[in-house]
Motif scaffolding. Structure first.
Motif, PDB file in Angstrom:
ATOM      1  N   GLN A   1       0.354   3.597  -5.280  1.00  0.00           N
ATOM      2  CA  GLN A   1       0.698   2.189  -5.457  1.00  0.00           C
ATOM      3  C   GLN A   1       1.269   2.053  -6.854  1.00  0.00           C
ATOM      4  OE1 GLN A   1       1.759  -0.597  -4.608  1.00  0.00           O
ATOM      5  NE2 GLN A   1       0.035  -1.773  -3.781  1.00  0.00           N
TER       6      GLN A   1
ATOM      7  N   HIS B   1       1.485  -1.171 -12.018  1.00  0.00           N
ATOM      8  CA  HIS B   1       1.114  -2.499 -12.506  1.00  0.00           C
ATOM      9  C   HIS B   1       0.193  -3.241 -11.547  1.00  0.00           C
ATOM     10  CE1 HIS B   1       4.993  -2.705 -10.375  1.00  0.00           C
ATOM     11  NE2 HIS B   1       4.599  -3.891  -9.929  1.00  0.00           N
ATOM     12  N   TYR B   2       0.099  -2.808 -10.285  1.00  0.00           N
ATOM     13  CA  TYR B   2      -0.812  -3.449  -9.352  1.00  0.00           C
ATOM     14  C   TYR B   2      -2.262  -2.969  -9.516  1.00  0.00           C
ATOM     15  CZ  TYR B   2       3.390  -4.758  -6.660  1.00  0.00           C
ATOM     16  OH  TYR B   2       4.597  -5.270  -6.260  1.00  0.00           O
TER      17      TYR B   2
ATOM     18  N   TYR C   1      -6.564  -4.404  -9.179  1.00  0.00           N
ATOM     19  CA  TYR C   1      -7.397  -3.882  -8.100  1.00  0.00           C
ATOM     20  C   TYR C   1      -8.685  -3.274  -8.656  1.00  0.00           C
ATOM     21  CZ  TYR C   1      -9.408  -0.797  -4.706  1.00  0.00           C
ATOM     22  OH  TYR C   1     -10.325  -0.166  -3.899  1.00  0.00           O
TER      23      TYR C   1
ATOM     24  N   TYR D   1      -6.754  -7.559  -3.385  1.00  0.00           N
ATOM     25  CA  TYR D   1      -6.165  -8.860  -3.678  1.00  0.00           C
ATOM     26  C   TYR D   1      -4.741  -8.877  -3.131  1.00  0.00           C
ATOM     27  CZ  TYR D   1      -3.283  -6.789  -7.379  1.00  0.00           C
ATOM     28  OH  TYR D   1      -2.358  -6.040  -8.069  1.00  0.00           O
ATOM     29  N   ASP D   2      -4.185 -10.056  -3.019  1.00  0.00           N
ATOM     30  CA  ASP D   2      -2.829 -10.231  -2.519  1.00  0.00           C
ATOM     31  C   ASP D   2      -1.851  -9.970  -3.662  1.00  0.00           C
ATOM     32  OD1 ASP D   2      -0.445 -11.001  -1.404  1.00  0.00           O
ATOM     33  OD2 ASP D   2      -1.084 -13.027  -0.875  1.00  0.00           O
ATOM     34  N   THR D   3      -1.055  -8.910  -3.561  1.00  0.00           N
ATOM     35  CA  THR D   3      -0.141  -8.563  -4.652  1.00  0.00           C
ATOM     36  C   THR D   3       0.923  -9.631  -4.874  1.00  0.00           C
ATOM     37  OG1 THR D   3       1.221  -7.257  -3.125  1.00  0.00           O
ATOM     38  CG2 THR D   3      -0.490  -6.085  -4.365  1.00  0.00           C
TER      39      THR D   3
ATOM     40  N   LEU E   1       0.637 -11.455  -8.151  1.00  0.00           N
ATOM     41  CA  LEU E   1       1.252 -10.878  -9.341  1.00  0.00           C
ATOM     42  C   LEU E   1       2.751 -11.160  -9.348  1.00  0.00           C
ATOM     43  CD1 LEU E   1       0.697  -9.187 -11.867  1.00  0.00           C
ATOM     44  CD2 LEU E   1       1.170  -7.148 -10.517  1.00  0.00           C
ATOM     45  N   HIS E   2       3.391 -11.095  -8.182  1.00  0.00           N
ATOM     46  CA  HIS E   2       4.817 -11.417  -8.112  1.00  0.00           C
ATOM     47  C   HIS E   2       5.067 -12.851  -8.560  1.00  0.00           C
ATOM     48  CE1 HIS E   2       5.356  -8.196  -4.724  1.00  0.00           C
ATOM     49  NE2 HIS E   2       5.044  -7.670  -5.892  1.00  0.00           N
TER      50      HIS E   2
ATOM     51  N   TRP F   1      -7.126  -2.164   1.269  1.00  0.00           N
ATOM     52  CA  TRP F   1      -6.174  -2.935   0.461  1.00  0.00           C
ATOM     53  C   TRP F   1      -4.738  -2.509   0.745  1.00  0.00           C
ATOM     54  CZ3 TRP F   1      -4.165  -1.401  -4.776  1.00  0.00           C
ATOM     55  CH2 TRP F   1      -3.434  -2.439  -5.379  1.00  0.00           C
TER      56      TRP F   1
END
Length: 414
Positions: free
Chosen positions: A56, A59-60, A64, A70-72, A75-76, A379
């Motif tokens: 992955q 930066h994600y 985590y 979590y819903d990425t 972050l977007h 995830w």
């Protein structure tokens, strides 16, 4: 009379550091919400960007590790929609940075000596072309480098590093802050636009900080994020130069923001942020990105955790010791194992290509690592976790993954 520095054992310093970095509190027991993201941005100030996507994107992963699945898209939104909480810039390395730190990055934007050769050269040798590229961004932004380069020649003689003149001009403009990243395409290409169209209005209107004030702010931020550290630890967080960093540390110490400490077995002086406290216990369980602030500074990592760590991405395969994309495994207040991981997009599975226990790893390491790998697979939307035979922990890990999940709840353990 100057009081003696506070004294810490390595265990106390390690727990303090884990608390400051966000590993001492439990993960959210319910859905991860925007407030959890904001809190982590406030705490860390940056998420390093790396193009490697074998598991992955880098930066994600810090979110985590601290928050769990979590819903990425959160972050977007923070990096691509107004009012932005994150912007891209050169911090530790390329990173999503807390937008409120943008005025403190002015000293770097004004210092072209740190810029690599191609972008700096094109600005000196062909300023009219750079101006043309800036006009294109002004007229067409947000826009990718590829869109600007459609009619420009590209030198393909050196694979991988042969940026065209258009890309070099954009990178120059990005470094000096005349353009910024408004977002990324699905192919992870930057979308360039003007700062006034990217920054929140209050940040765009804020004056640049002087170099001394910027270093004070960034050193304090590093100290708050790390909790405790030496000059090298505090400098490394934002990759700051020695002299202005030392001046900032001295000033912050005089004001009581930084508190001098000694750590048993450490030869160098260290400082604690005045707000950092030592948790009585750390019940963490987390896989940690190779680009997480916890592992930024390797000397610190060795002294606090007795953990030798090297990112082997750029090491030839036959010379790698542990693997290509190896994540340390944090359990309690120790780094107890490391796993070479891959998300195989063909099968969808998370592959454990190698699993290795540290000498001090407790007997239940494989069980807890198996539980964390199941959570990671969930995830990533992976249907299964497979384990190769490489590494001394691999047999026990494979057996644990075939058994029942750990009884410890992930919300309690990280």
């Amino acid at each position: 009379m100057t009081s003696a520095p506070e004294r810490f054992t390595v265990l106390q310093a390690r727990r303090l550091a884990l608390g400051a970095l966000g590993f001492a509190r439990g993960r959210p027991t319910g859905p991860v919400a925007a407030r959890h993201l904001r809190s982590t941005i406030d705490r860390l100030g940056l998420f390093q960007i790396d193009s490697v996507n074998v598991l992955q994107r880098a930066h994600y992963l810090p979110l985590y590790s601290r928050l769990g699945p979590y819903d990425t898209a959160m972050l977007h939104r923070a990096a691509e929609r107004q009012p932005r909480r994150l912007v891209e810039y050169w911090a530790h390395e390329a990173a999503f940075v807390d937008v409120r730190l943008w005025p403190a990055m002015a000293f770097r934007r004004h210092d072209e000596t740190r810029m690599w050769g191609g972008p700096r050269s094109i600005a000196r040798e062909n300023p009219e072309f750079v101006s043309w590229v800036l006009d294109e961004v002004r007229r067409r932004g947000p826009i990718t480098a590829r869109a600007i380069e459609e009619d420009l020649p590209r030198d393909r003689s050196h694979w991988g590093w042969n940026w065209s003149e258009g890309k070099q001009a954009l990178e120059y403009l990005f470094y000096v802050g005349q353009v910024m990243a408004a977002g990324r395409t699905p192919q992870f290409e930057r979308l360039y636009d003007l700062p006034e169209r990217v920054l929140p209005p209050d940040v765009a209107a804020a004056p640049d900080l002087s170099s001394p004030d910027a270093h004070r702010l960034l050193i304090e931020h590093a100290a708050r994020a790390l909790g405790i550290g030496t000059v090298q630890c505090l400098r490394d967080y934002f990759r700051l130069a020695p002299q202005p960093s030392l001046a900032a540390i001295e000033s912050l110490t005089d004001e009581g923001v930084l508190v001098p400490v000694t750590i048993d077995g450490w030869s160098r002086p260290a400082w604690r942020h005045r707000d950092a406290v030592t948790p009585r216990k750390v019940r963490a369980r987390a896989l940690v990105s190779p680009f997480d602030p916890l592992v930024f500074e390797r000397t610190r990592l060795k002294q606090l955790f007795d953990f030798d760590y090297r990112i082997e991405i750029y090491v030839p395969a036959e010379k790698r010791v542990h693997g290509y994309y190896v994540l340390p495994f944090l359990l309690g207040d120790r780094l107890v194992a490391r796993v070479d991981l891959k998300h195989d997009r063909r099968t969808g599975c998370v592959q454990v290509l190698g699993a290795y226990a540290e000498p001090h790893a407790p007997d239940h390491t494989a069980v807890e690592l198996a539980a964390e790998l199941r959570l990671l697979a969930q995830w990533l939307g992976a249907p299964d976790v497979t384990v190769a035979e490489r590494g001394d922990l691999a047999p026990a890990l494979a057996e644990s993954l075939q058994g029942r999940p750990s009884t410890r709840d992930a919300g309690e353990t990280a």
